[in-house]
Design a protein around this motif. Sequence first.
Motif, mmCIF file in Angstrom:
data_model
loop_
_atom_site.group_PDB
_atom_site.id
_atom_site.type_symbol
_atom_site.label_atom_id
_atom_site.label_comp_id
_atom_site.label_asym_id
_atom_site.label_seq_id
_atom_site.Cartn_x
_atom_site.Cartn_y
_atom_site.Cartn_z
ATOM 1 N N ALA A 1 0.796 -1.168 -0.036
ATOM 2 C CA ALA A 1 0.152 0.136 0.046
ATOM 3 C C ALA A 1 0.910 1.348 -0.128
ATOM 4 O O ALA A 1 0.690 2.052 -0.635
ATOM 5 N N THR A 2 1.900 1.287 0.970
ATOM 6 C CA THR A 2 2.946 2.378 0.784
ATOM 7 C C THR A 2 3.536 2.621 -0.444
ATOM 8 O O THR A 2 3.769 3.604 -0.973
ATOM 9 N N LEU A 3 4.020 1.621 -1.195
ATOM 10 C CA LEU A 3 4.536 1.528 -2.517
ATOM 11 C C LEU A 3 3.422 2.076 -3.664
ATOM 12 O O LEU A 3 3.834 2.937 -4.334
ATOM 13 N N ARG A 4 2.187 1.701 -3.486
ATOM 14 C CA ARG A 4 1.276 2.335 -4.440
ATOM 15 C C ARG A 4 0.848 3.747 -4.241
ATOM 16 O O ARG A 4 0.687 4.613 -5.160
ATOM 17 N N ALA A 5 1.153 4.013 -2.844
ATOM 18 C CA ALA A 5 1.177 5.503 -2.502
ATOM 19 C C ALA A 5 2.214 6.544 -2.806
ATOM 20 O O ALA A 5 2.271 7.586 -2.678
ATOM 21 N N GLY A 6 3.263 5.540 -3.411
ATOM 22 C CA GLY A 6 4.488 6.462 -3.810
ATOM 23 C C GLY A 6 5.697 6.421 -3.082
ATOM 24 O O GLY A 6 6.423 7.374 -3.253
ATOM 25 N N GLY A 7 5.359 5.395 -1.827
ATOM 26 C CA GLY A 7 6.334 5.666 -0.825
ATOM 27 C C GLY A 7 7.745 4.775 -1.224
ATOM 28 O O GLY A 7 7.785 4.033 -1.956
ATOM 29 N N LEU A 8 8.747 4.830 -0.266
ATOM 30 C CA LEU A 8 9.769 4.025 -0.215
ATOM 31 C C LEU A 8 9.978 2.778 0.592
ATOM 32 O O LEU A 8 9.664 2.824 1.870
ATOM 33 N N VAL A 9 9.986 1.639 0.177
ATOM 34 C CA VAL A 9 10.051 0.390 1.126
ATOM 35 C C VAL A 9 11.275 -0.400 0.562
ATOM 36 O O VAL A 9 11.577 -0.805 -0.444
ATOM 37 N N ALA A 10 12.329 -0.772 1.571
ATOM 38 C CA ALA A 10 13.285 -1.599 1.498
ATOM 39 C C ALA A 10 12.976 -2.860 1.949
ATOM 40 O O ALA A 10 12.215 -3.190 2.540
ATOM 41 N N GLY B 1 13.049 0.003 -2.654
ATOM 42 C CA GLY B 1 11.982 0.052 -3.835
ATOM 43 C C GLY B 1 10.998 1.175 -3.924
ATOM 44 O O GLY B 1 10.978 1.539 -2.681
ATOM 45 N N ALA B 2 10.547 1.416 -4.976
ATOM 46 C CA ALA B 2 9.584 2.254 -5.289
ATOM 47 C C ALA B 2 8.864 1.714 -6.626
ATOM 48 O O ALA B 2 9.408 1.093 -7.165
ATOM 49 N N ASP B 3 7.544 2.413 -6.695
ATOM 50 C CA ASP B 3 6.738 2.242 -7.963
ATOM 51 C C ASP B 3 7.528 2.309 -9.049
ATOM 52 O O ASP B 3 7.725 3.667 -9.251
ATOM 53 N N ALA B 4 7.868 1.403 -9.990
ATOM 54 C CA ALA B 4 8.790 1.828 -11.197
ATOM 55 C C ALA B 4 8.027 2.418 -12.313
ATOM 56 O O ALA B 4 8.462 2.993 -13.184
ATOM 57 N N PRO C 1 23.227 10.318 -8.221
ATOM 58 C CA PRO C 1 22.901 11.173 -9.691
ATOM 59 C C PRO C 1 21.540 10.753 -10.417
ATOM 60 O O PRO C 1 21.364 9.594 -10.622
ATOM 61 N N ALA C 2 20.789 11.710 -10.901
ATOM 62 C CA ALA C 2 19.676 11.340 -11.549
ATOM 63 C C ALA C 2 19.815 10.413 -12.868
ATOM 64 O O ALA C 2 18.823 9.864 -13.571
ATOM 65 N N ASP C 3 20.785 10.621 -13.535
ATOM 66 C CA ASP C 3 21.086 9.895 -14.725
ATOM 67 C C ASP C 3 21.603 8.376 -14.611
ATOM 68 O O ASP C 3 22.077 7.792 -15.424
ATOM 69 N N HIS C 4 21.491 8.027 -13.394
ATOM 70 C CA HIS C 4 21.948 6.399 -13.167
ATOM 71 C C HIS C 4 20.906 5.600 -13.221
ATOM 72 O O HIS C 4 19.685 6.024 -12.429
ATOM 73 N N PRO C 5 20.784 4.562 -14.062
ATOM 74 C CA PRO C 5 19.547 3.773 -14.146
ATOM 75 C C PRO C 5 19.384 2.668 -12.842
ATOM 76 O O PRO C 5 20.233 2.668 -11.980
ATOM 77 N N VAL C 6 18.136 2.342 -12.547
ATOM 78 C CA VAL C 6 17.828 1.527 -11.658
ATOM 79 C C VAL C 6 17.321 0.086 -12.236
ATOM 80 O O VAL C 6 16.532 0.413 -13.312
ATOM 81 N N ILE C 7 17.290 -0.813 -11.545
ATOM 82 C CA ILE C 7 17.008 -2.199 -12.029
ATOM 83 C C ILE C 7 15.190 -2.194 -11.544
ATOM 84 O O ILE C 7 14.942 -2.011 -10.508
ATOM 85 N N VAL C 8 14.523 -2.864 -12.598
ATOM 86 C CA VAL C 8 13.033 -3.129 -12.484
ATOM 87 C C VAL C 8 12.918 -4.619 -11.841
ATOM 88 O O VAL C 8 13.514 -5.415 -12.526
ATOM 89 N N HIS C 9 12.376 -4.673 -10.649
ATOM 90 C CA HIS C 9 12.276 -6.145 -10.252
ATOM 91 C C HIS C 9 10.778 -6.448 -10.622
ATOM 92 O O HIS C 9 9.841 -5.714 -10.224
ATOM 93 N N LEU C 10 10.454 -7.864 -11.101
ATOM 94 C CA LEU C 10 9.379 -8.183 -11.449
ATOM 95 C C LEU C 10 9.007 -9.656 -10.746
ATOM 96 O O LEU C 10 10.043 -10.208 -10.217
ATOM 97 N N GLY D 1 2.843 -4.799 -9.764
ATOM 98 C CA GLY D 1 3.552 -4.088 -10.868
ATOM 99 C C GLY D 1 5.255 -4.452 -10.710
ATOM 100 O O GLY D 1 5.698 -5.343 -9.785
ATOM 101 N N GLY D 2 6.051 -3.446 -11.450
ATOM 102 C CA GLY D 2 7.255 -3.586 -11.198
ATOM 103 C C GLY D 2 7.835 -2.532 -10.089
ATOM 104 O O GLY D 2 7.428 -1.560 -9.755
ATOM 105 N N LEU D 3 8.870 -3.107 -9.427
ATOM 106 C CA LEU D 3 9.415 -1.998 -8.318
ATOM 107 C C LEU D 3 10.918 -1.667 -8.799
ATOM 108 O O LEU D 3 11.721 -2.528 -9.077
ATOM 109 N N ALA D 4 11.177 -0.440 -8.942
ATOM 110 C CA ALA D 4 12.559 -0.249 -9.128
ATOM 111 C C ALA D 4 13.232 -0.004 -7.947
ATOM 112 O O ALA D 4 12.651 0.305 -6.652
ATOM 113 N N ALA D 5 14.436 -0.596 -7.836
ATOM 114 C CA ALA D 5 15.062 -0.831 -6.603
ATOM 115 C C ALA D 5 16.737 -0.961 -6.800
ATOM 116 O O ALA D 5 16.923 -2.119 -7.332
#
Length: 340
Positions: free
Chosen positions: A16-25, A35-38, A54-63, A132-136
């Motif tokens: 629920a926190t992730l769906r609301a845009g929060g951060l969960v490790a 993790g965050a909503d990718a 830095p914002a130009d570093h890509p993050v992995i999407v977990h499925l 969904g996918g979690l960017a983490a």
Amino acid sequence: MAVLGSSAADLRAAAATLRAGGLVAFPTETVYGLGADASSPQAVAKIFAAKGRPADHPVIVHLASASQLPDWARDIPDVAWALADAFWPGPLTLILKRGPNTPLAVTGGQDTVGVRVPSHPVALELLNEFGGGLAAPSANRFGRVSPTTAAHVVEEFGDDIDYVIDGGACGVGLESTIVDLTAQRARLLRPGGLSREQLAAVLGYEPQSPLANPAPADAPAPSEDIAPRAPGTLESHYAPQTKVVLVDTPHLESRLAAYQSRGATVALLALSETAVASVAGVGGQLRVLEMPPKAEDYAAALYAGLRQADALTCDVIVVERPPAAPAWEAVLDRLSRASA
Ligand code: TXA
Ligand code: MG
């Protein structure tokens, strides 16, 4: 931040926190991820802010499953499905062409995306609950040692994130192997939990690392075949605060004696019995952490060992260099970065 367990109620709260845009490790078999909503650029932006990355570093999407790949990537080659079949869920990240709905915030502005299906049961349950996918990225501040326990995550972020789910110590202990499948031949961008040999068994050839055969300086810049930026390949990554020095076994005793004579305090990550025995003679300002002799066990213990050594606030962390054998590739990679 609150520490959650892995009960159904806890995972519902986390989702629920992730769906609301929060951060969960959350725990994965490699290291803890932040993790965050990718699918949400705003949520992903919070990861970068918390990590100081830095914002130009890509993050992995977990499925939760390979069947979700087409939601995130396009032009998925057969070899991706073959690798997914063989190694997912597991410590393998595939770099593929970015799908049209994958936010550029996730890919660091690039037209490629990193995806993986982790094998940790708690990660899979969370992903299934979330849907969904979690960017983490790894749940550590930028450039620091990756966390392999929930306590490490608390150390890193305090109240800067919403939750950490405690799933115990990570079994692999080093990050996933990253394979780039966007060029003709697969390339190994980061050695990790899955070995080159294991990949070769499916690929039919050993994937090479882009830096293994650098182009001559006067060669024209490669266009389509250029190596994607992977910050895990920055030399200073995975570093404790204390200076780390890698020393070959035969030189240990003399190096330690030299530090002693200068009055420097030393934390030693010892691998061999020779090392443990030889330091007995040196004595003085020396703290010894004995590391497991098998590569797999050493990998699982490495980051906790570096953190423990760091916490001793010695002048230097001396690491006995492990053997230059294939089984040690990922460990050696992280150690050489920690000591860069
Ligand atoms: O085991 C792991 O992979 C852990 C767990 C949490 O899954 N995650 C992890 O994430 O190590 P991070 O962000 O610390 O490292 C991800 C690496 C970075 O070096 C990043 O540059 C690379 O993956 N990466 C991600 N997407 C990429 C892309 N599109 N192209 C090239 N490299 C990419
Ligand atoms: Mg990382």
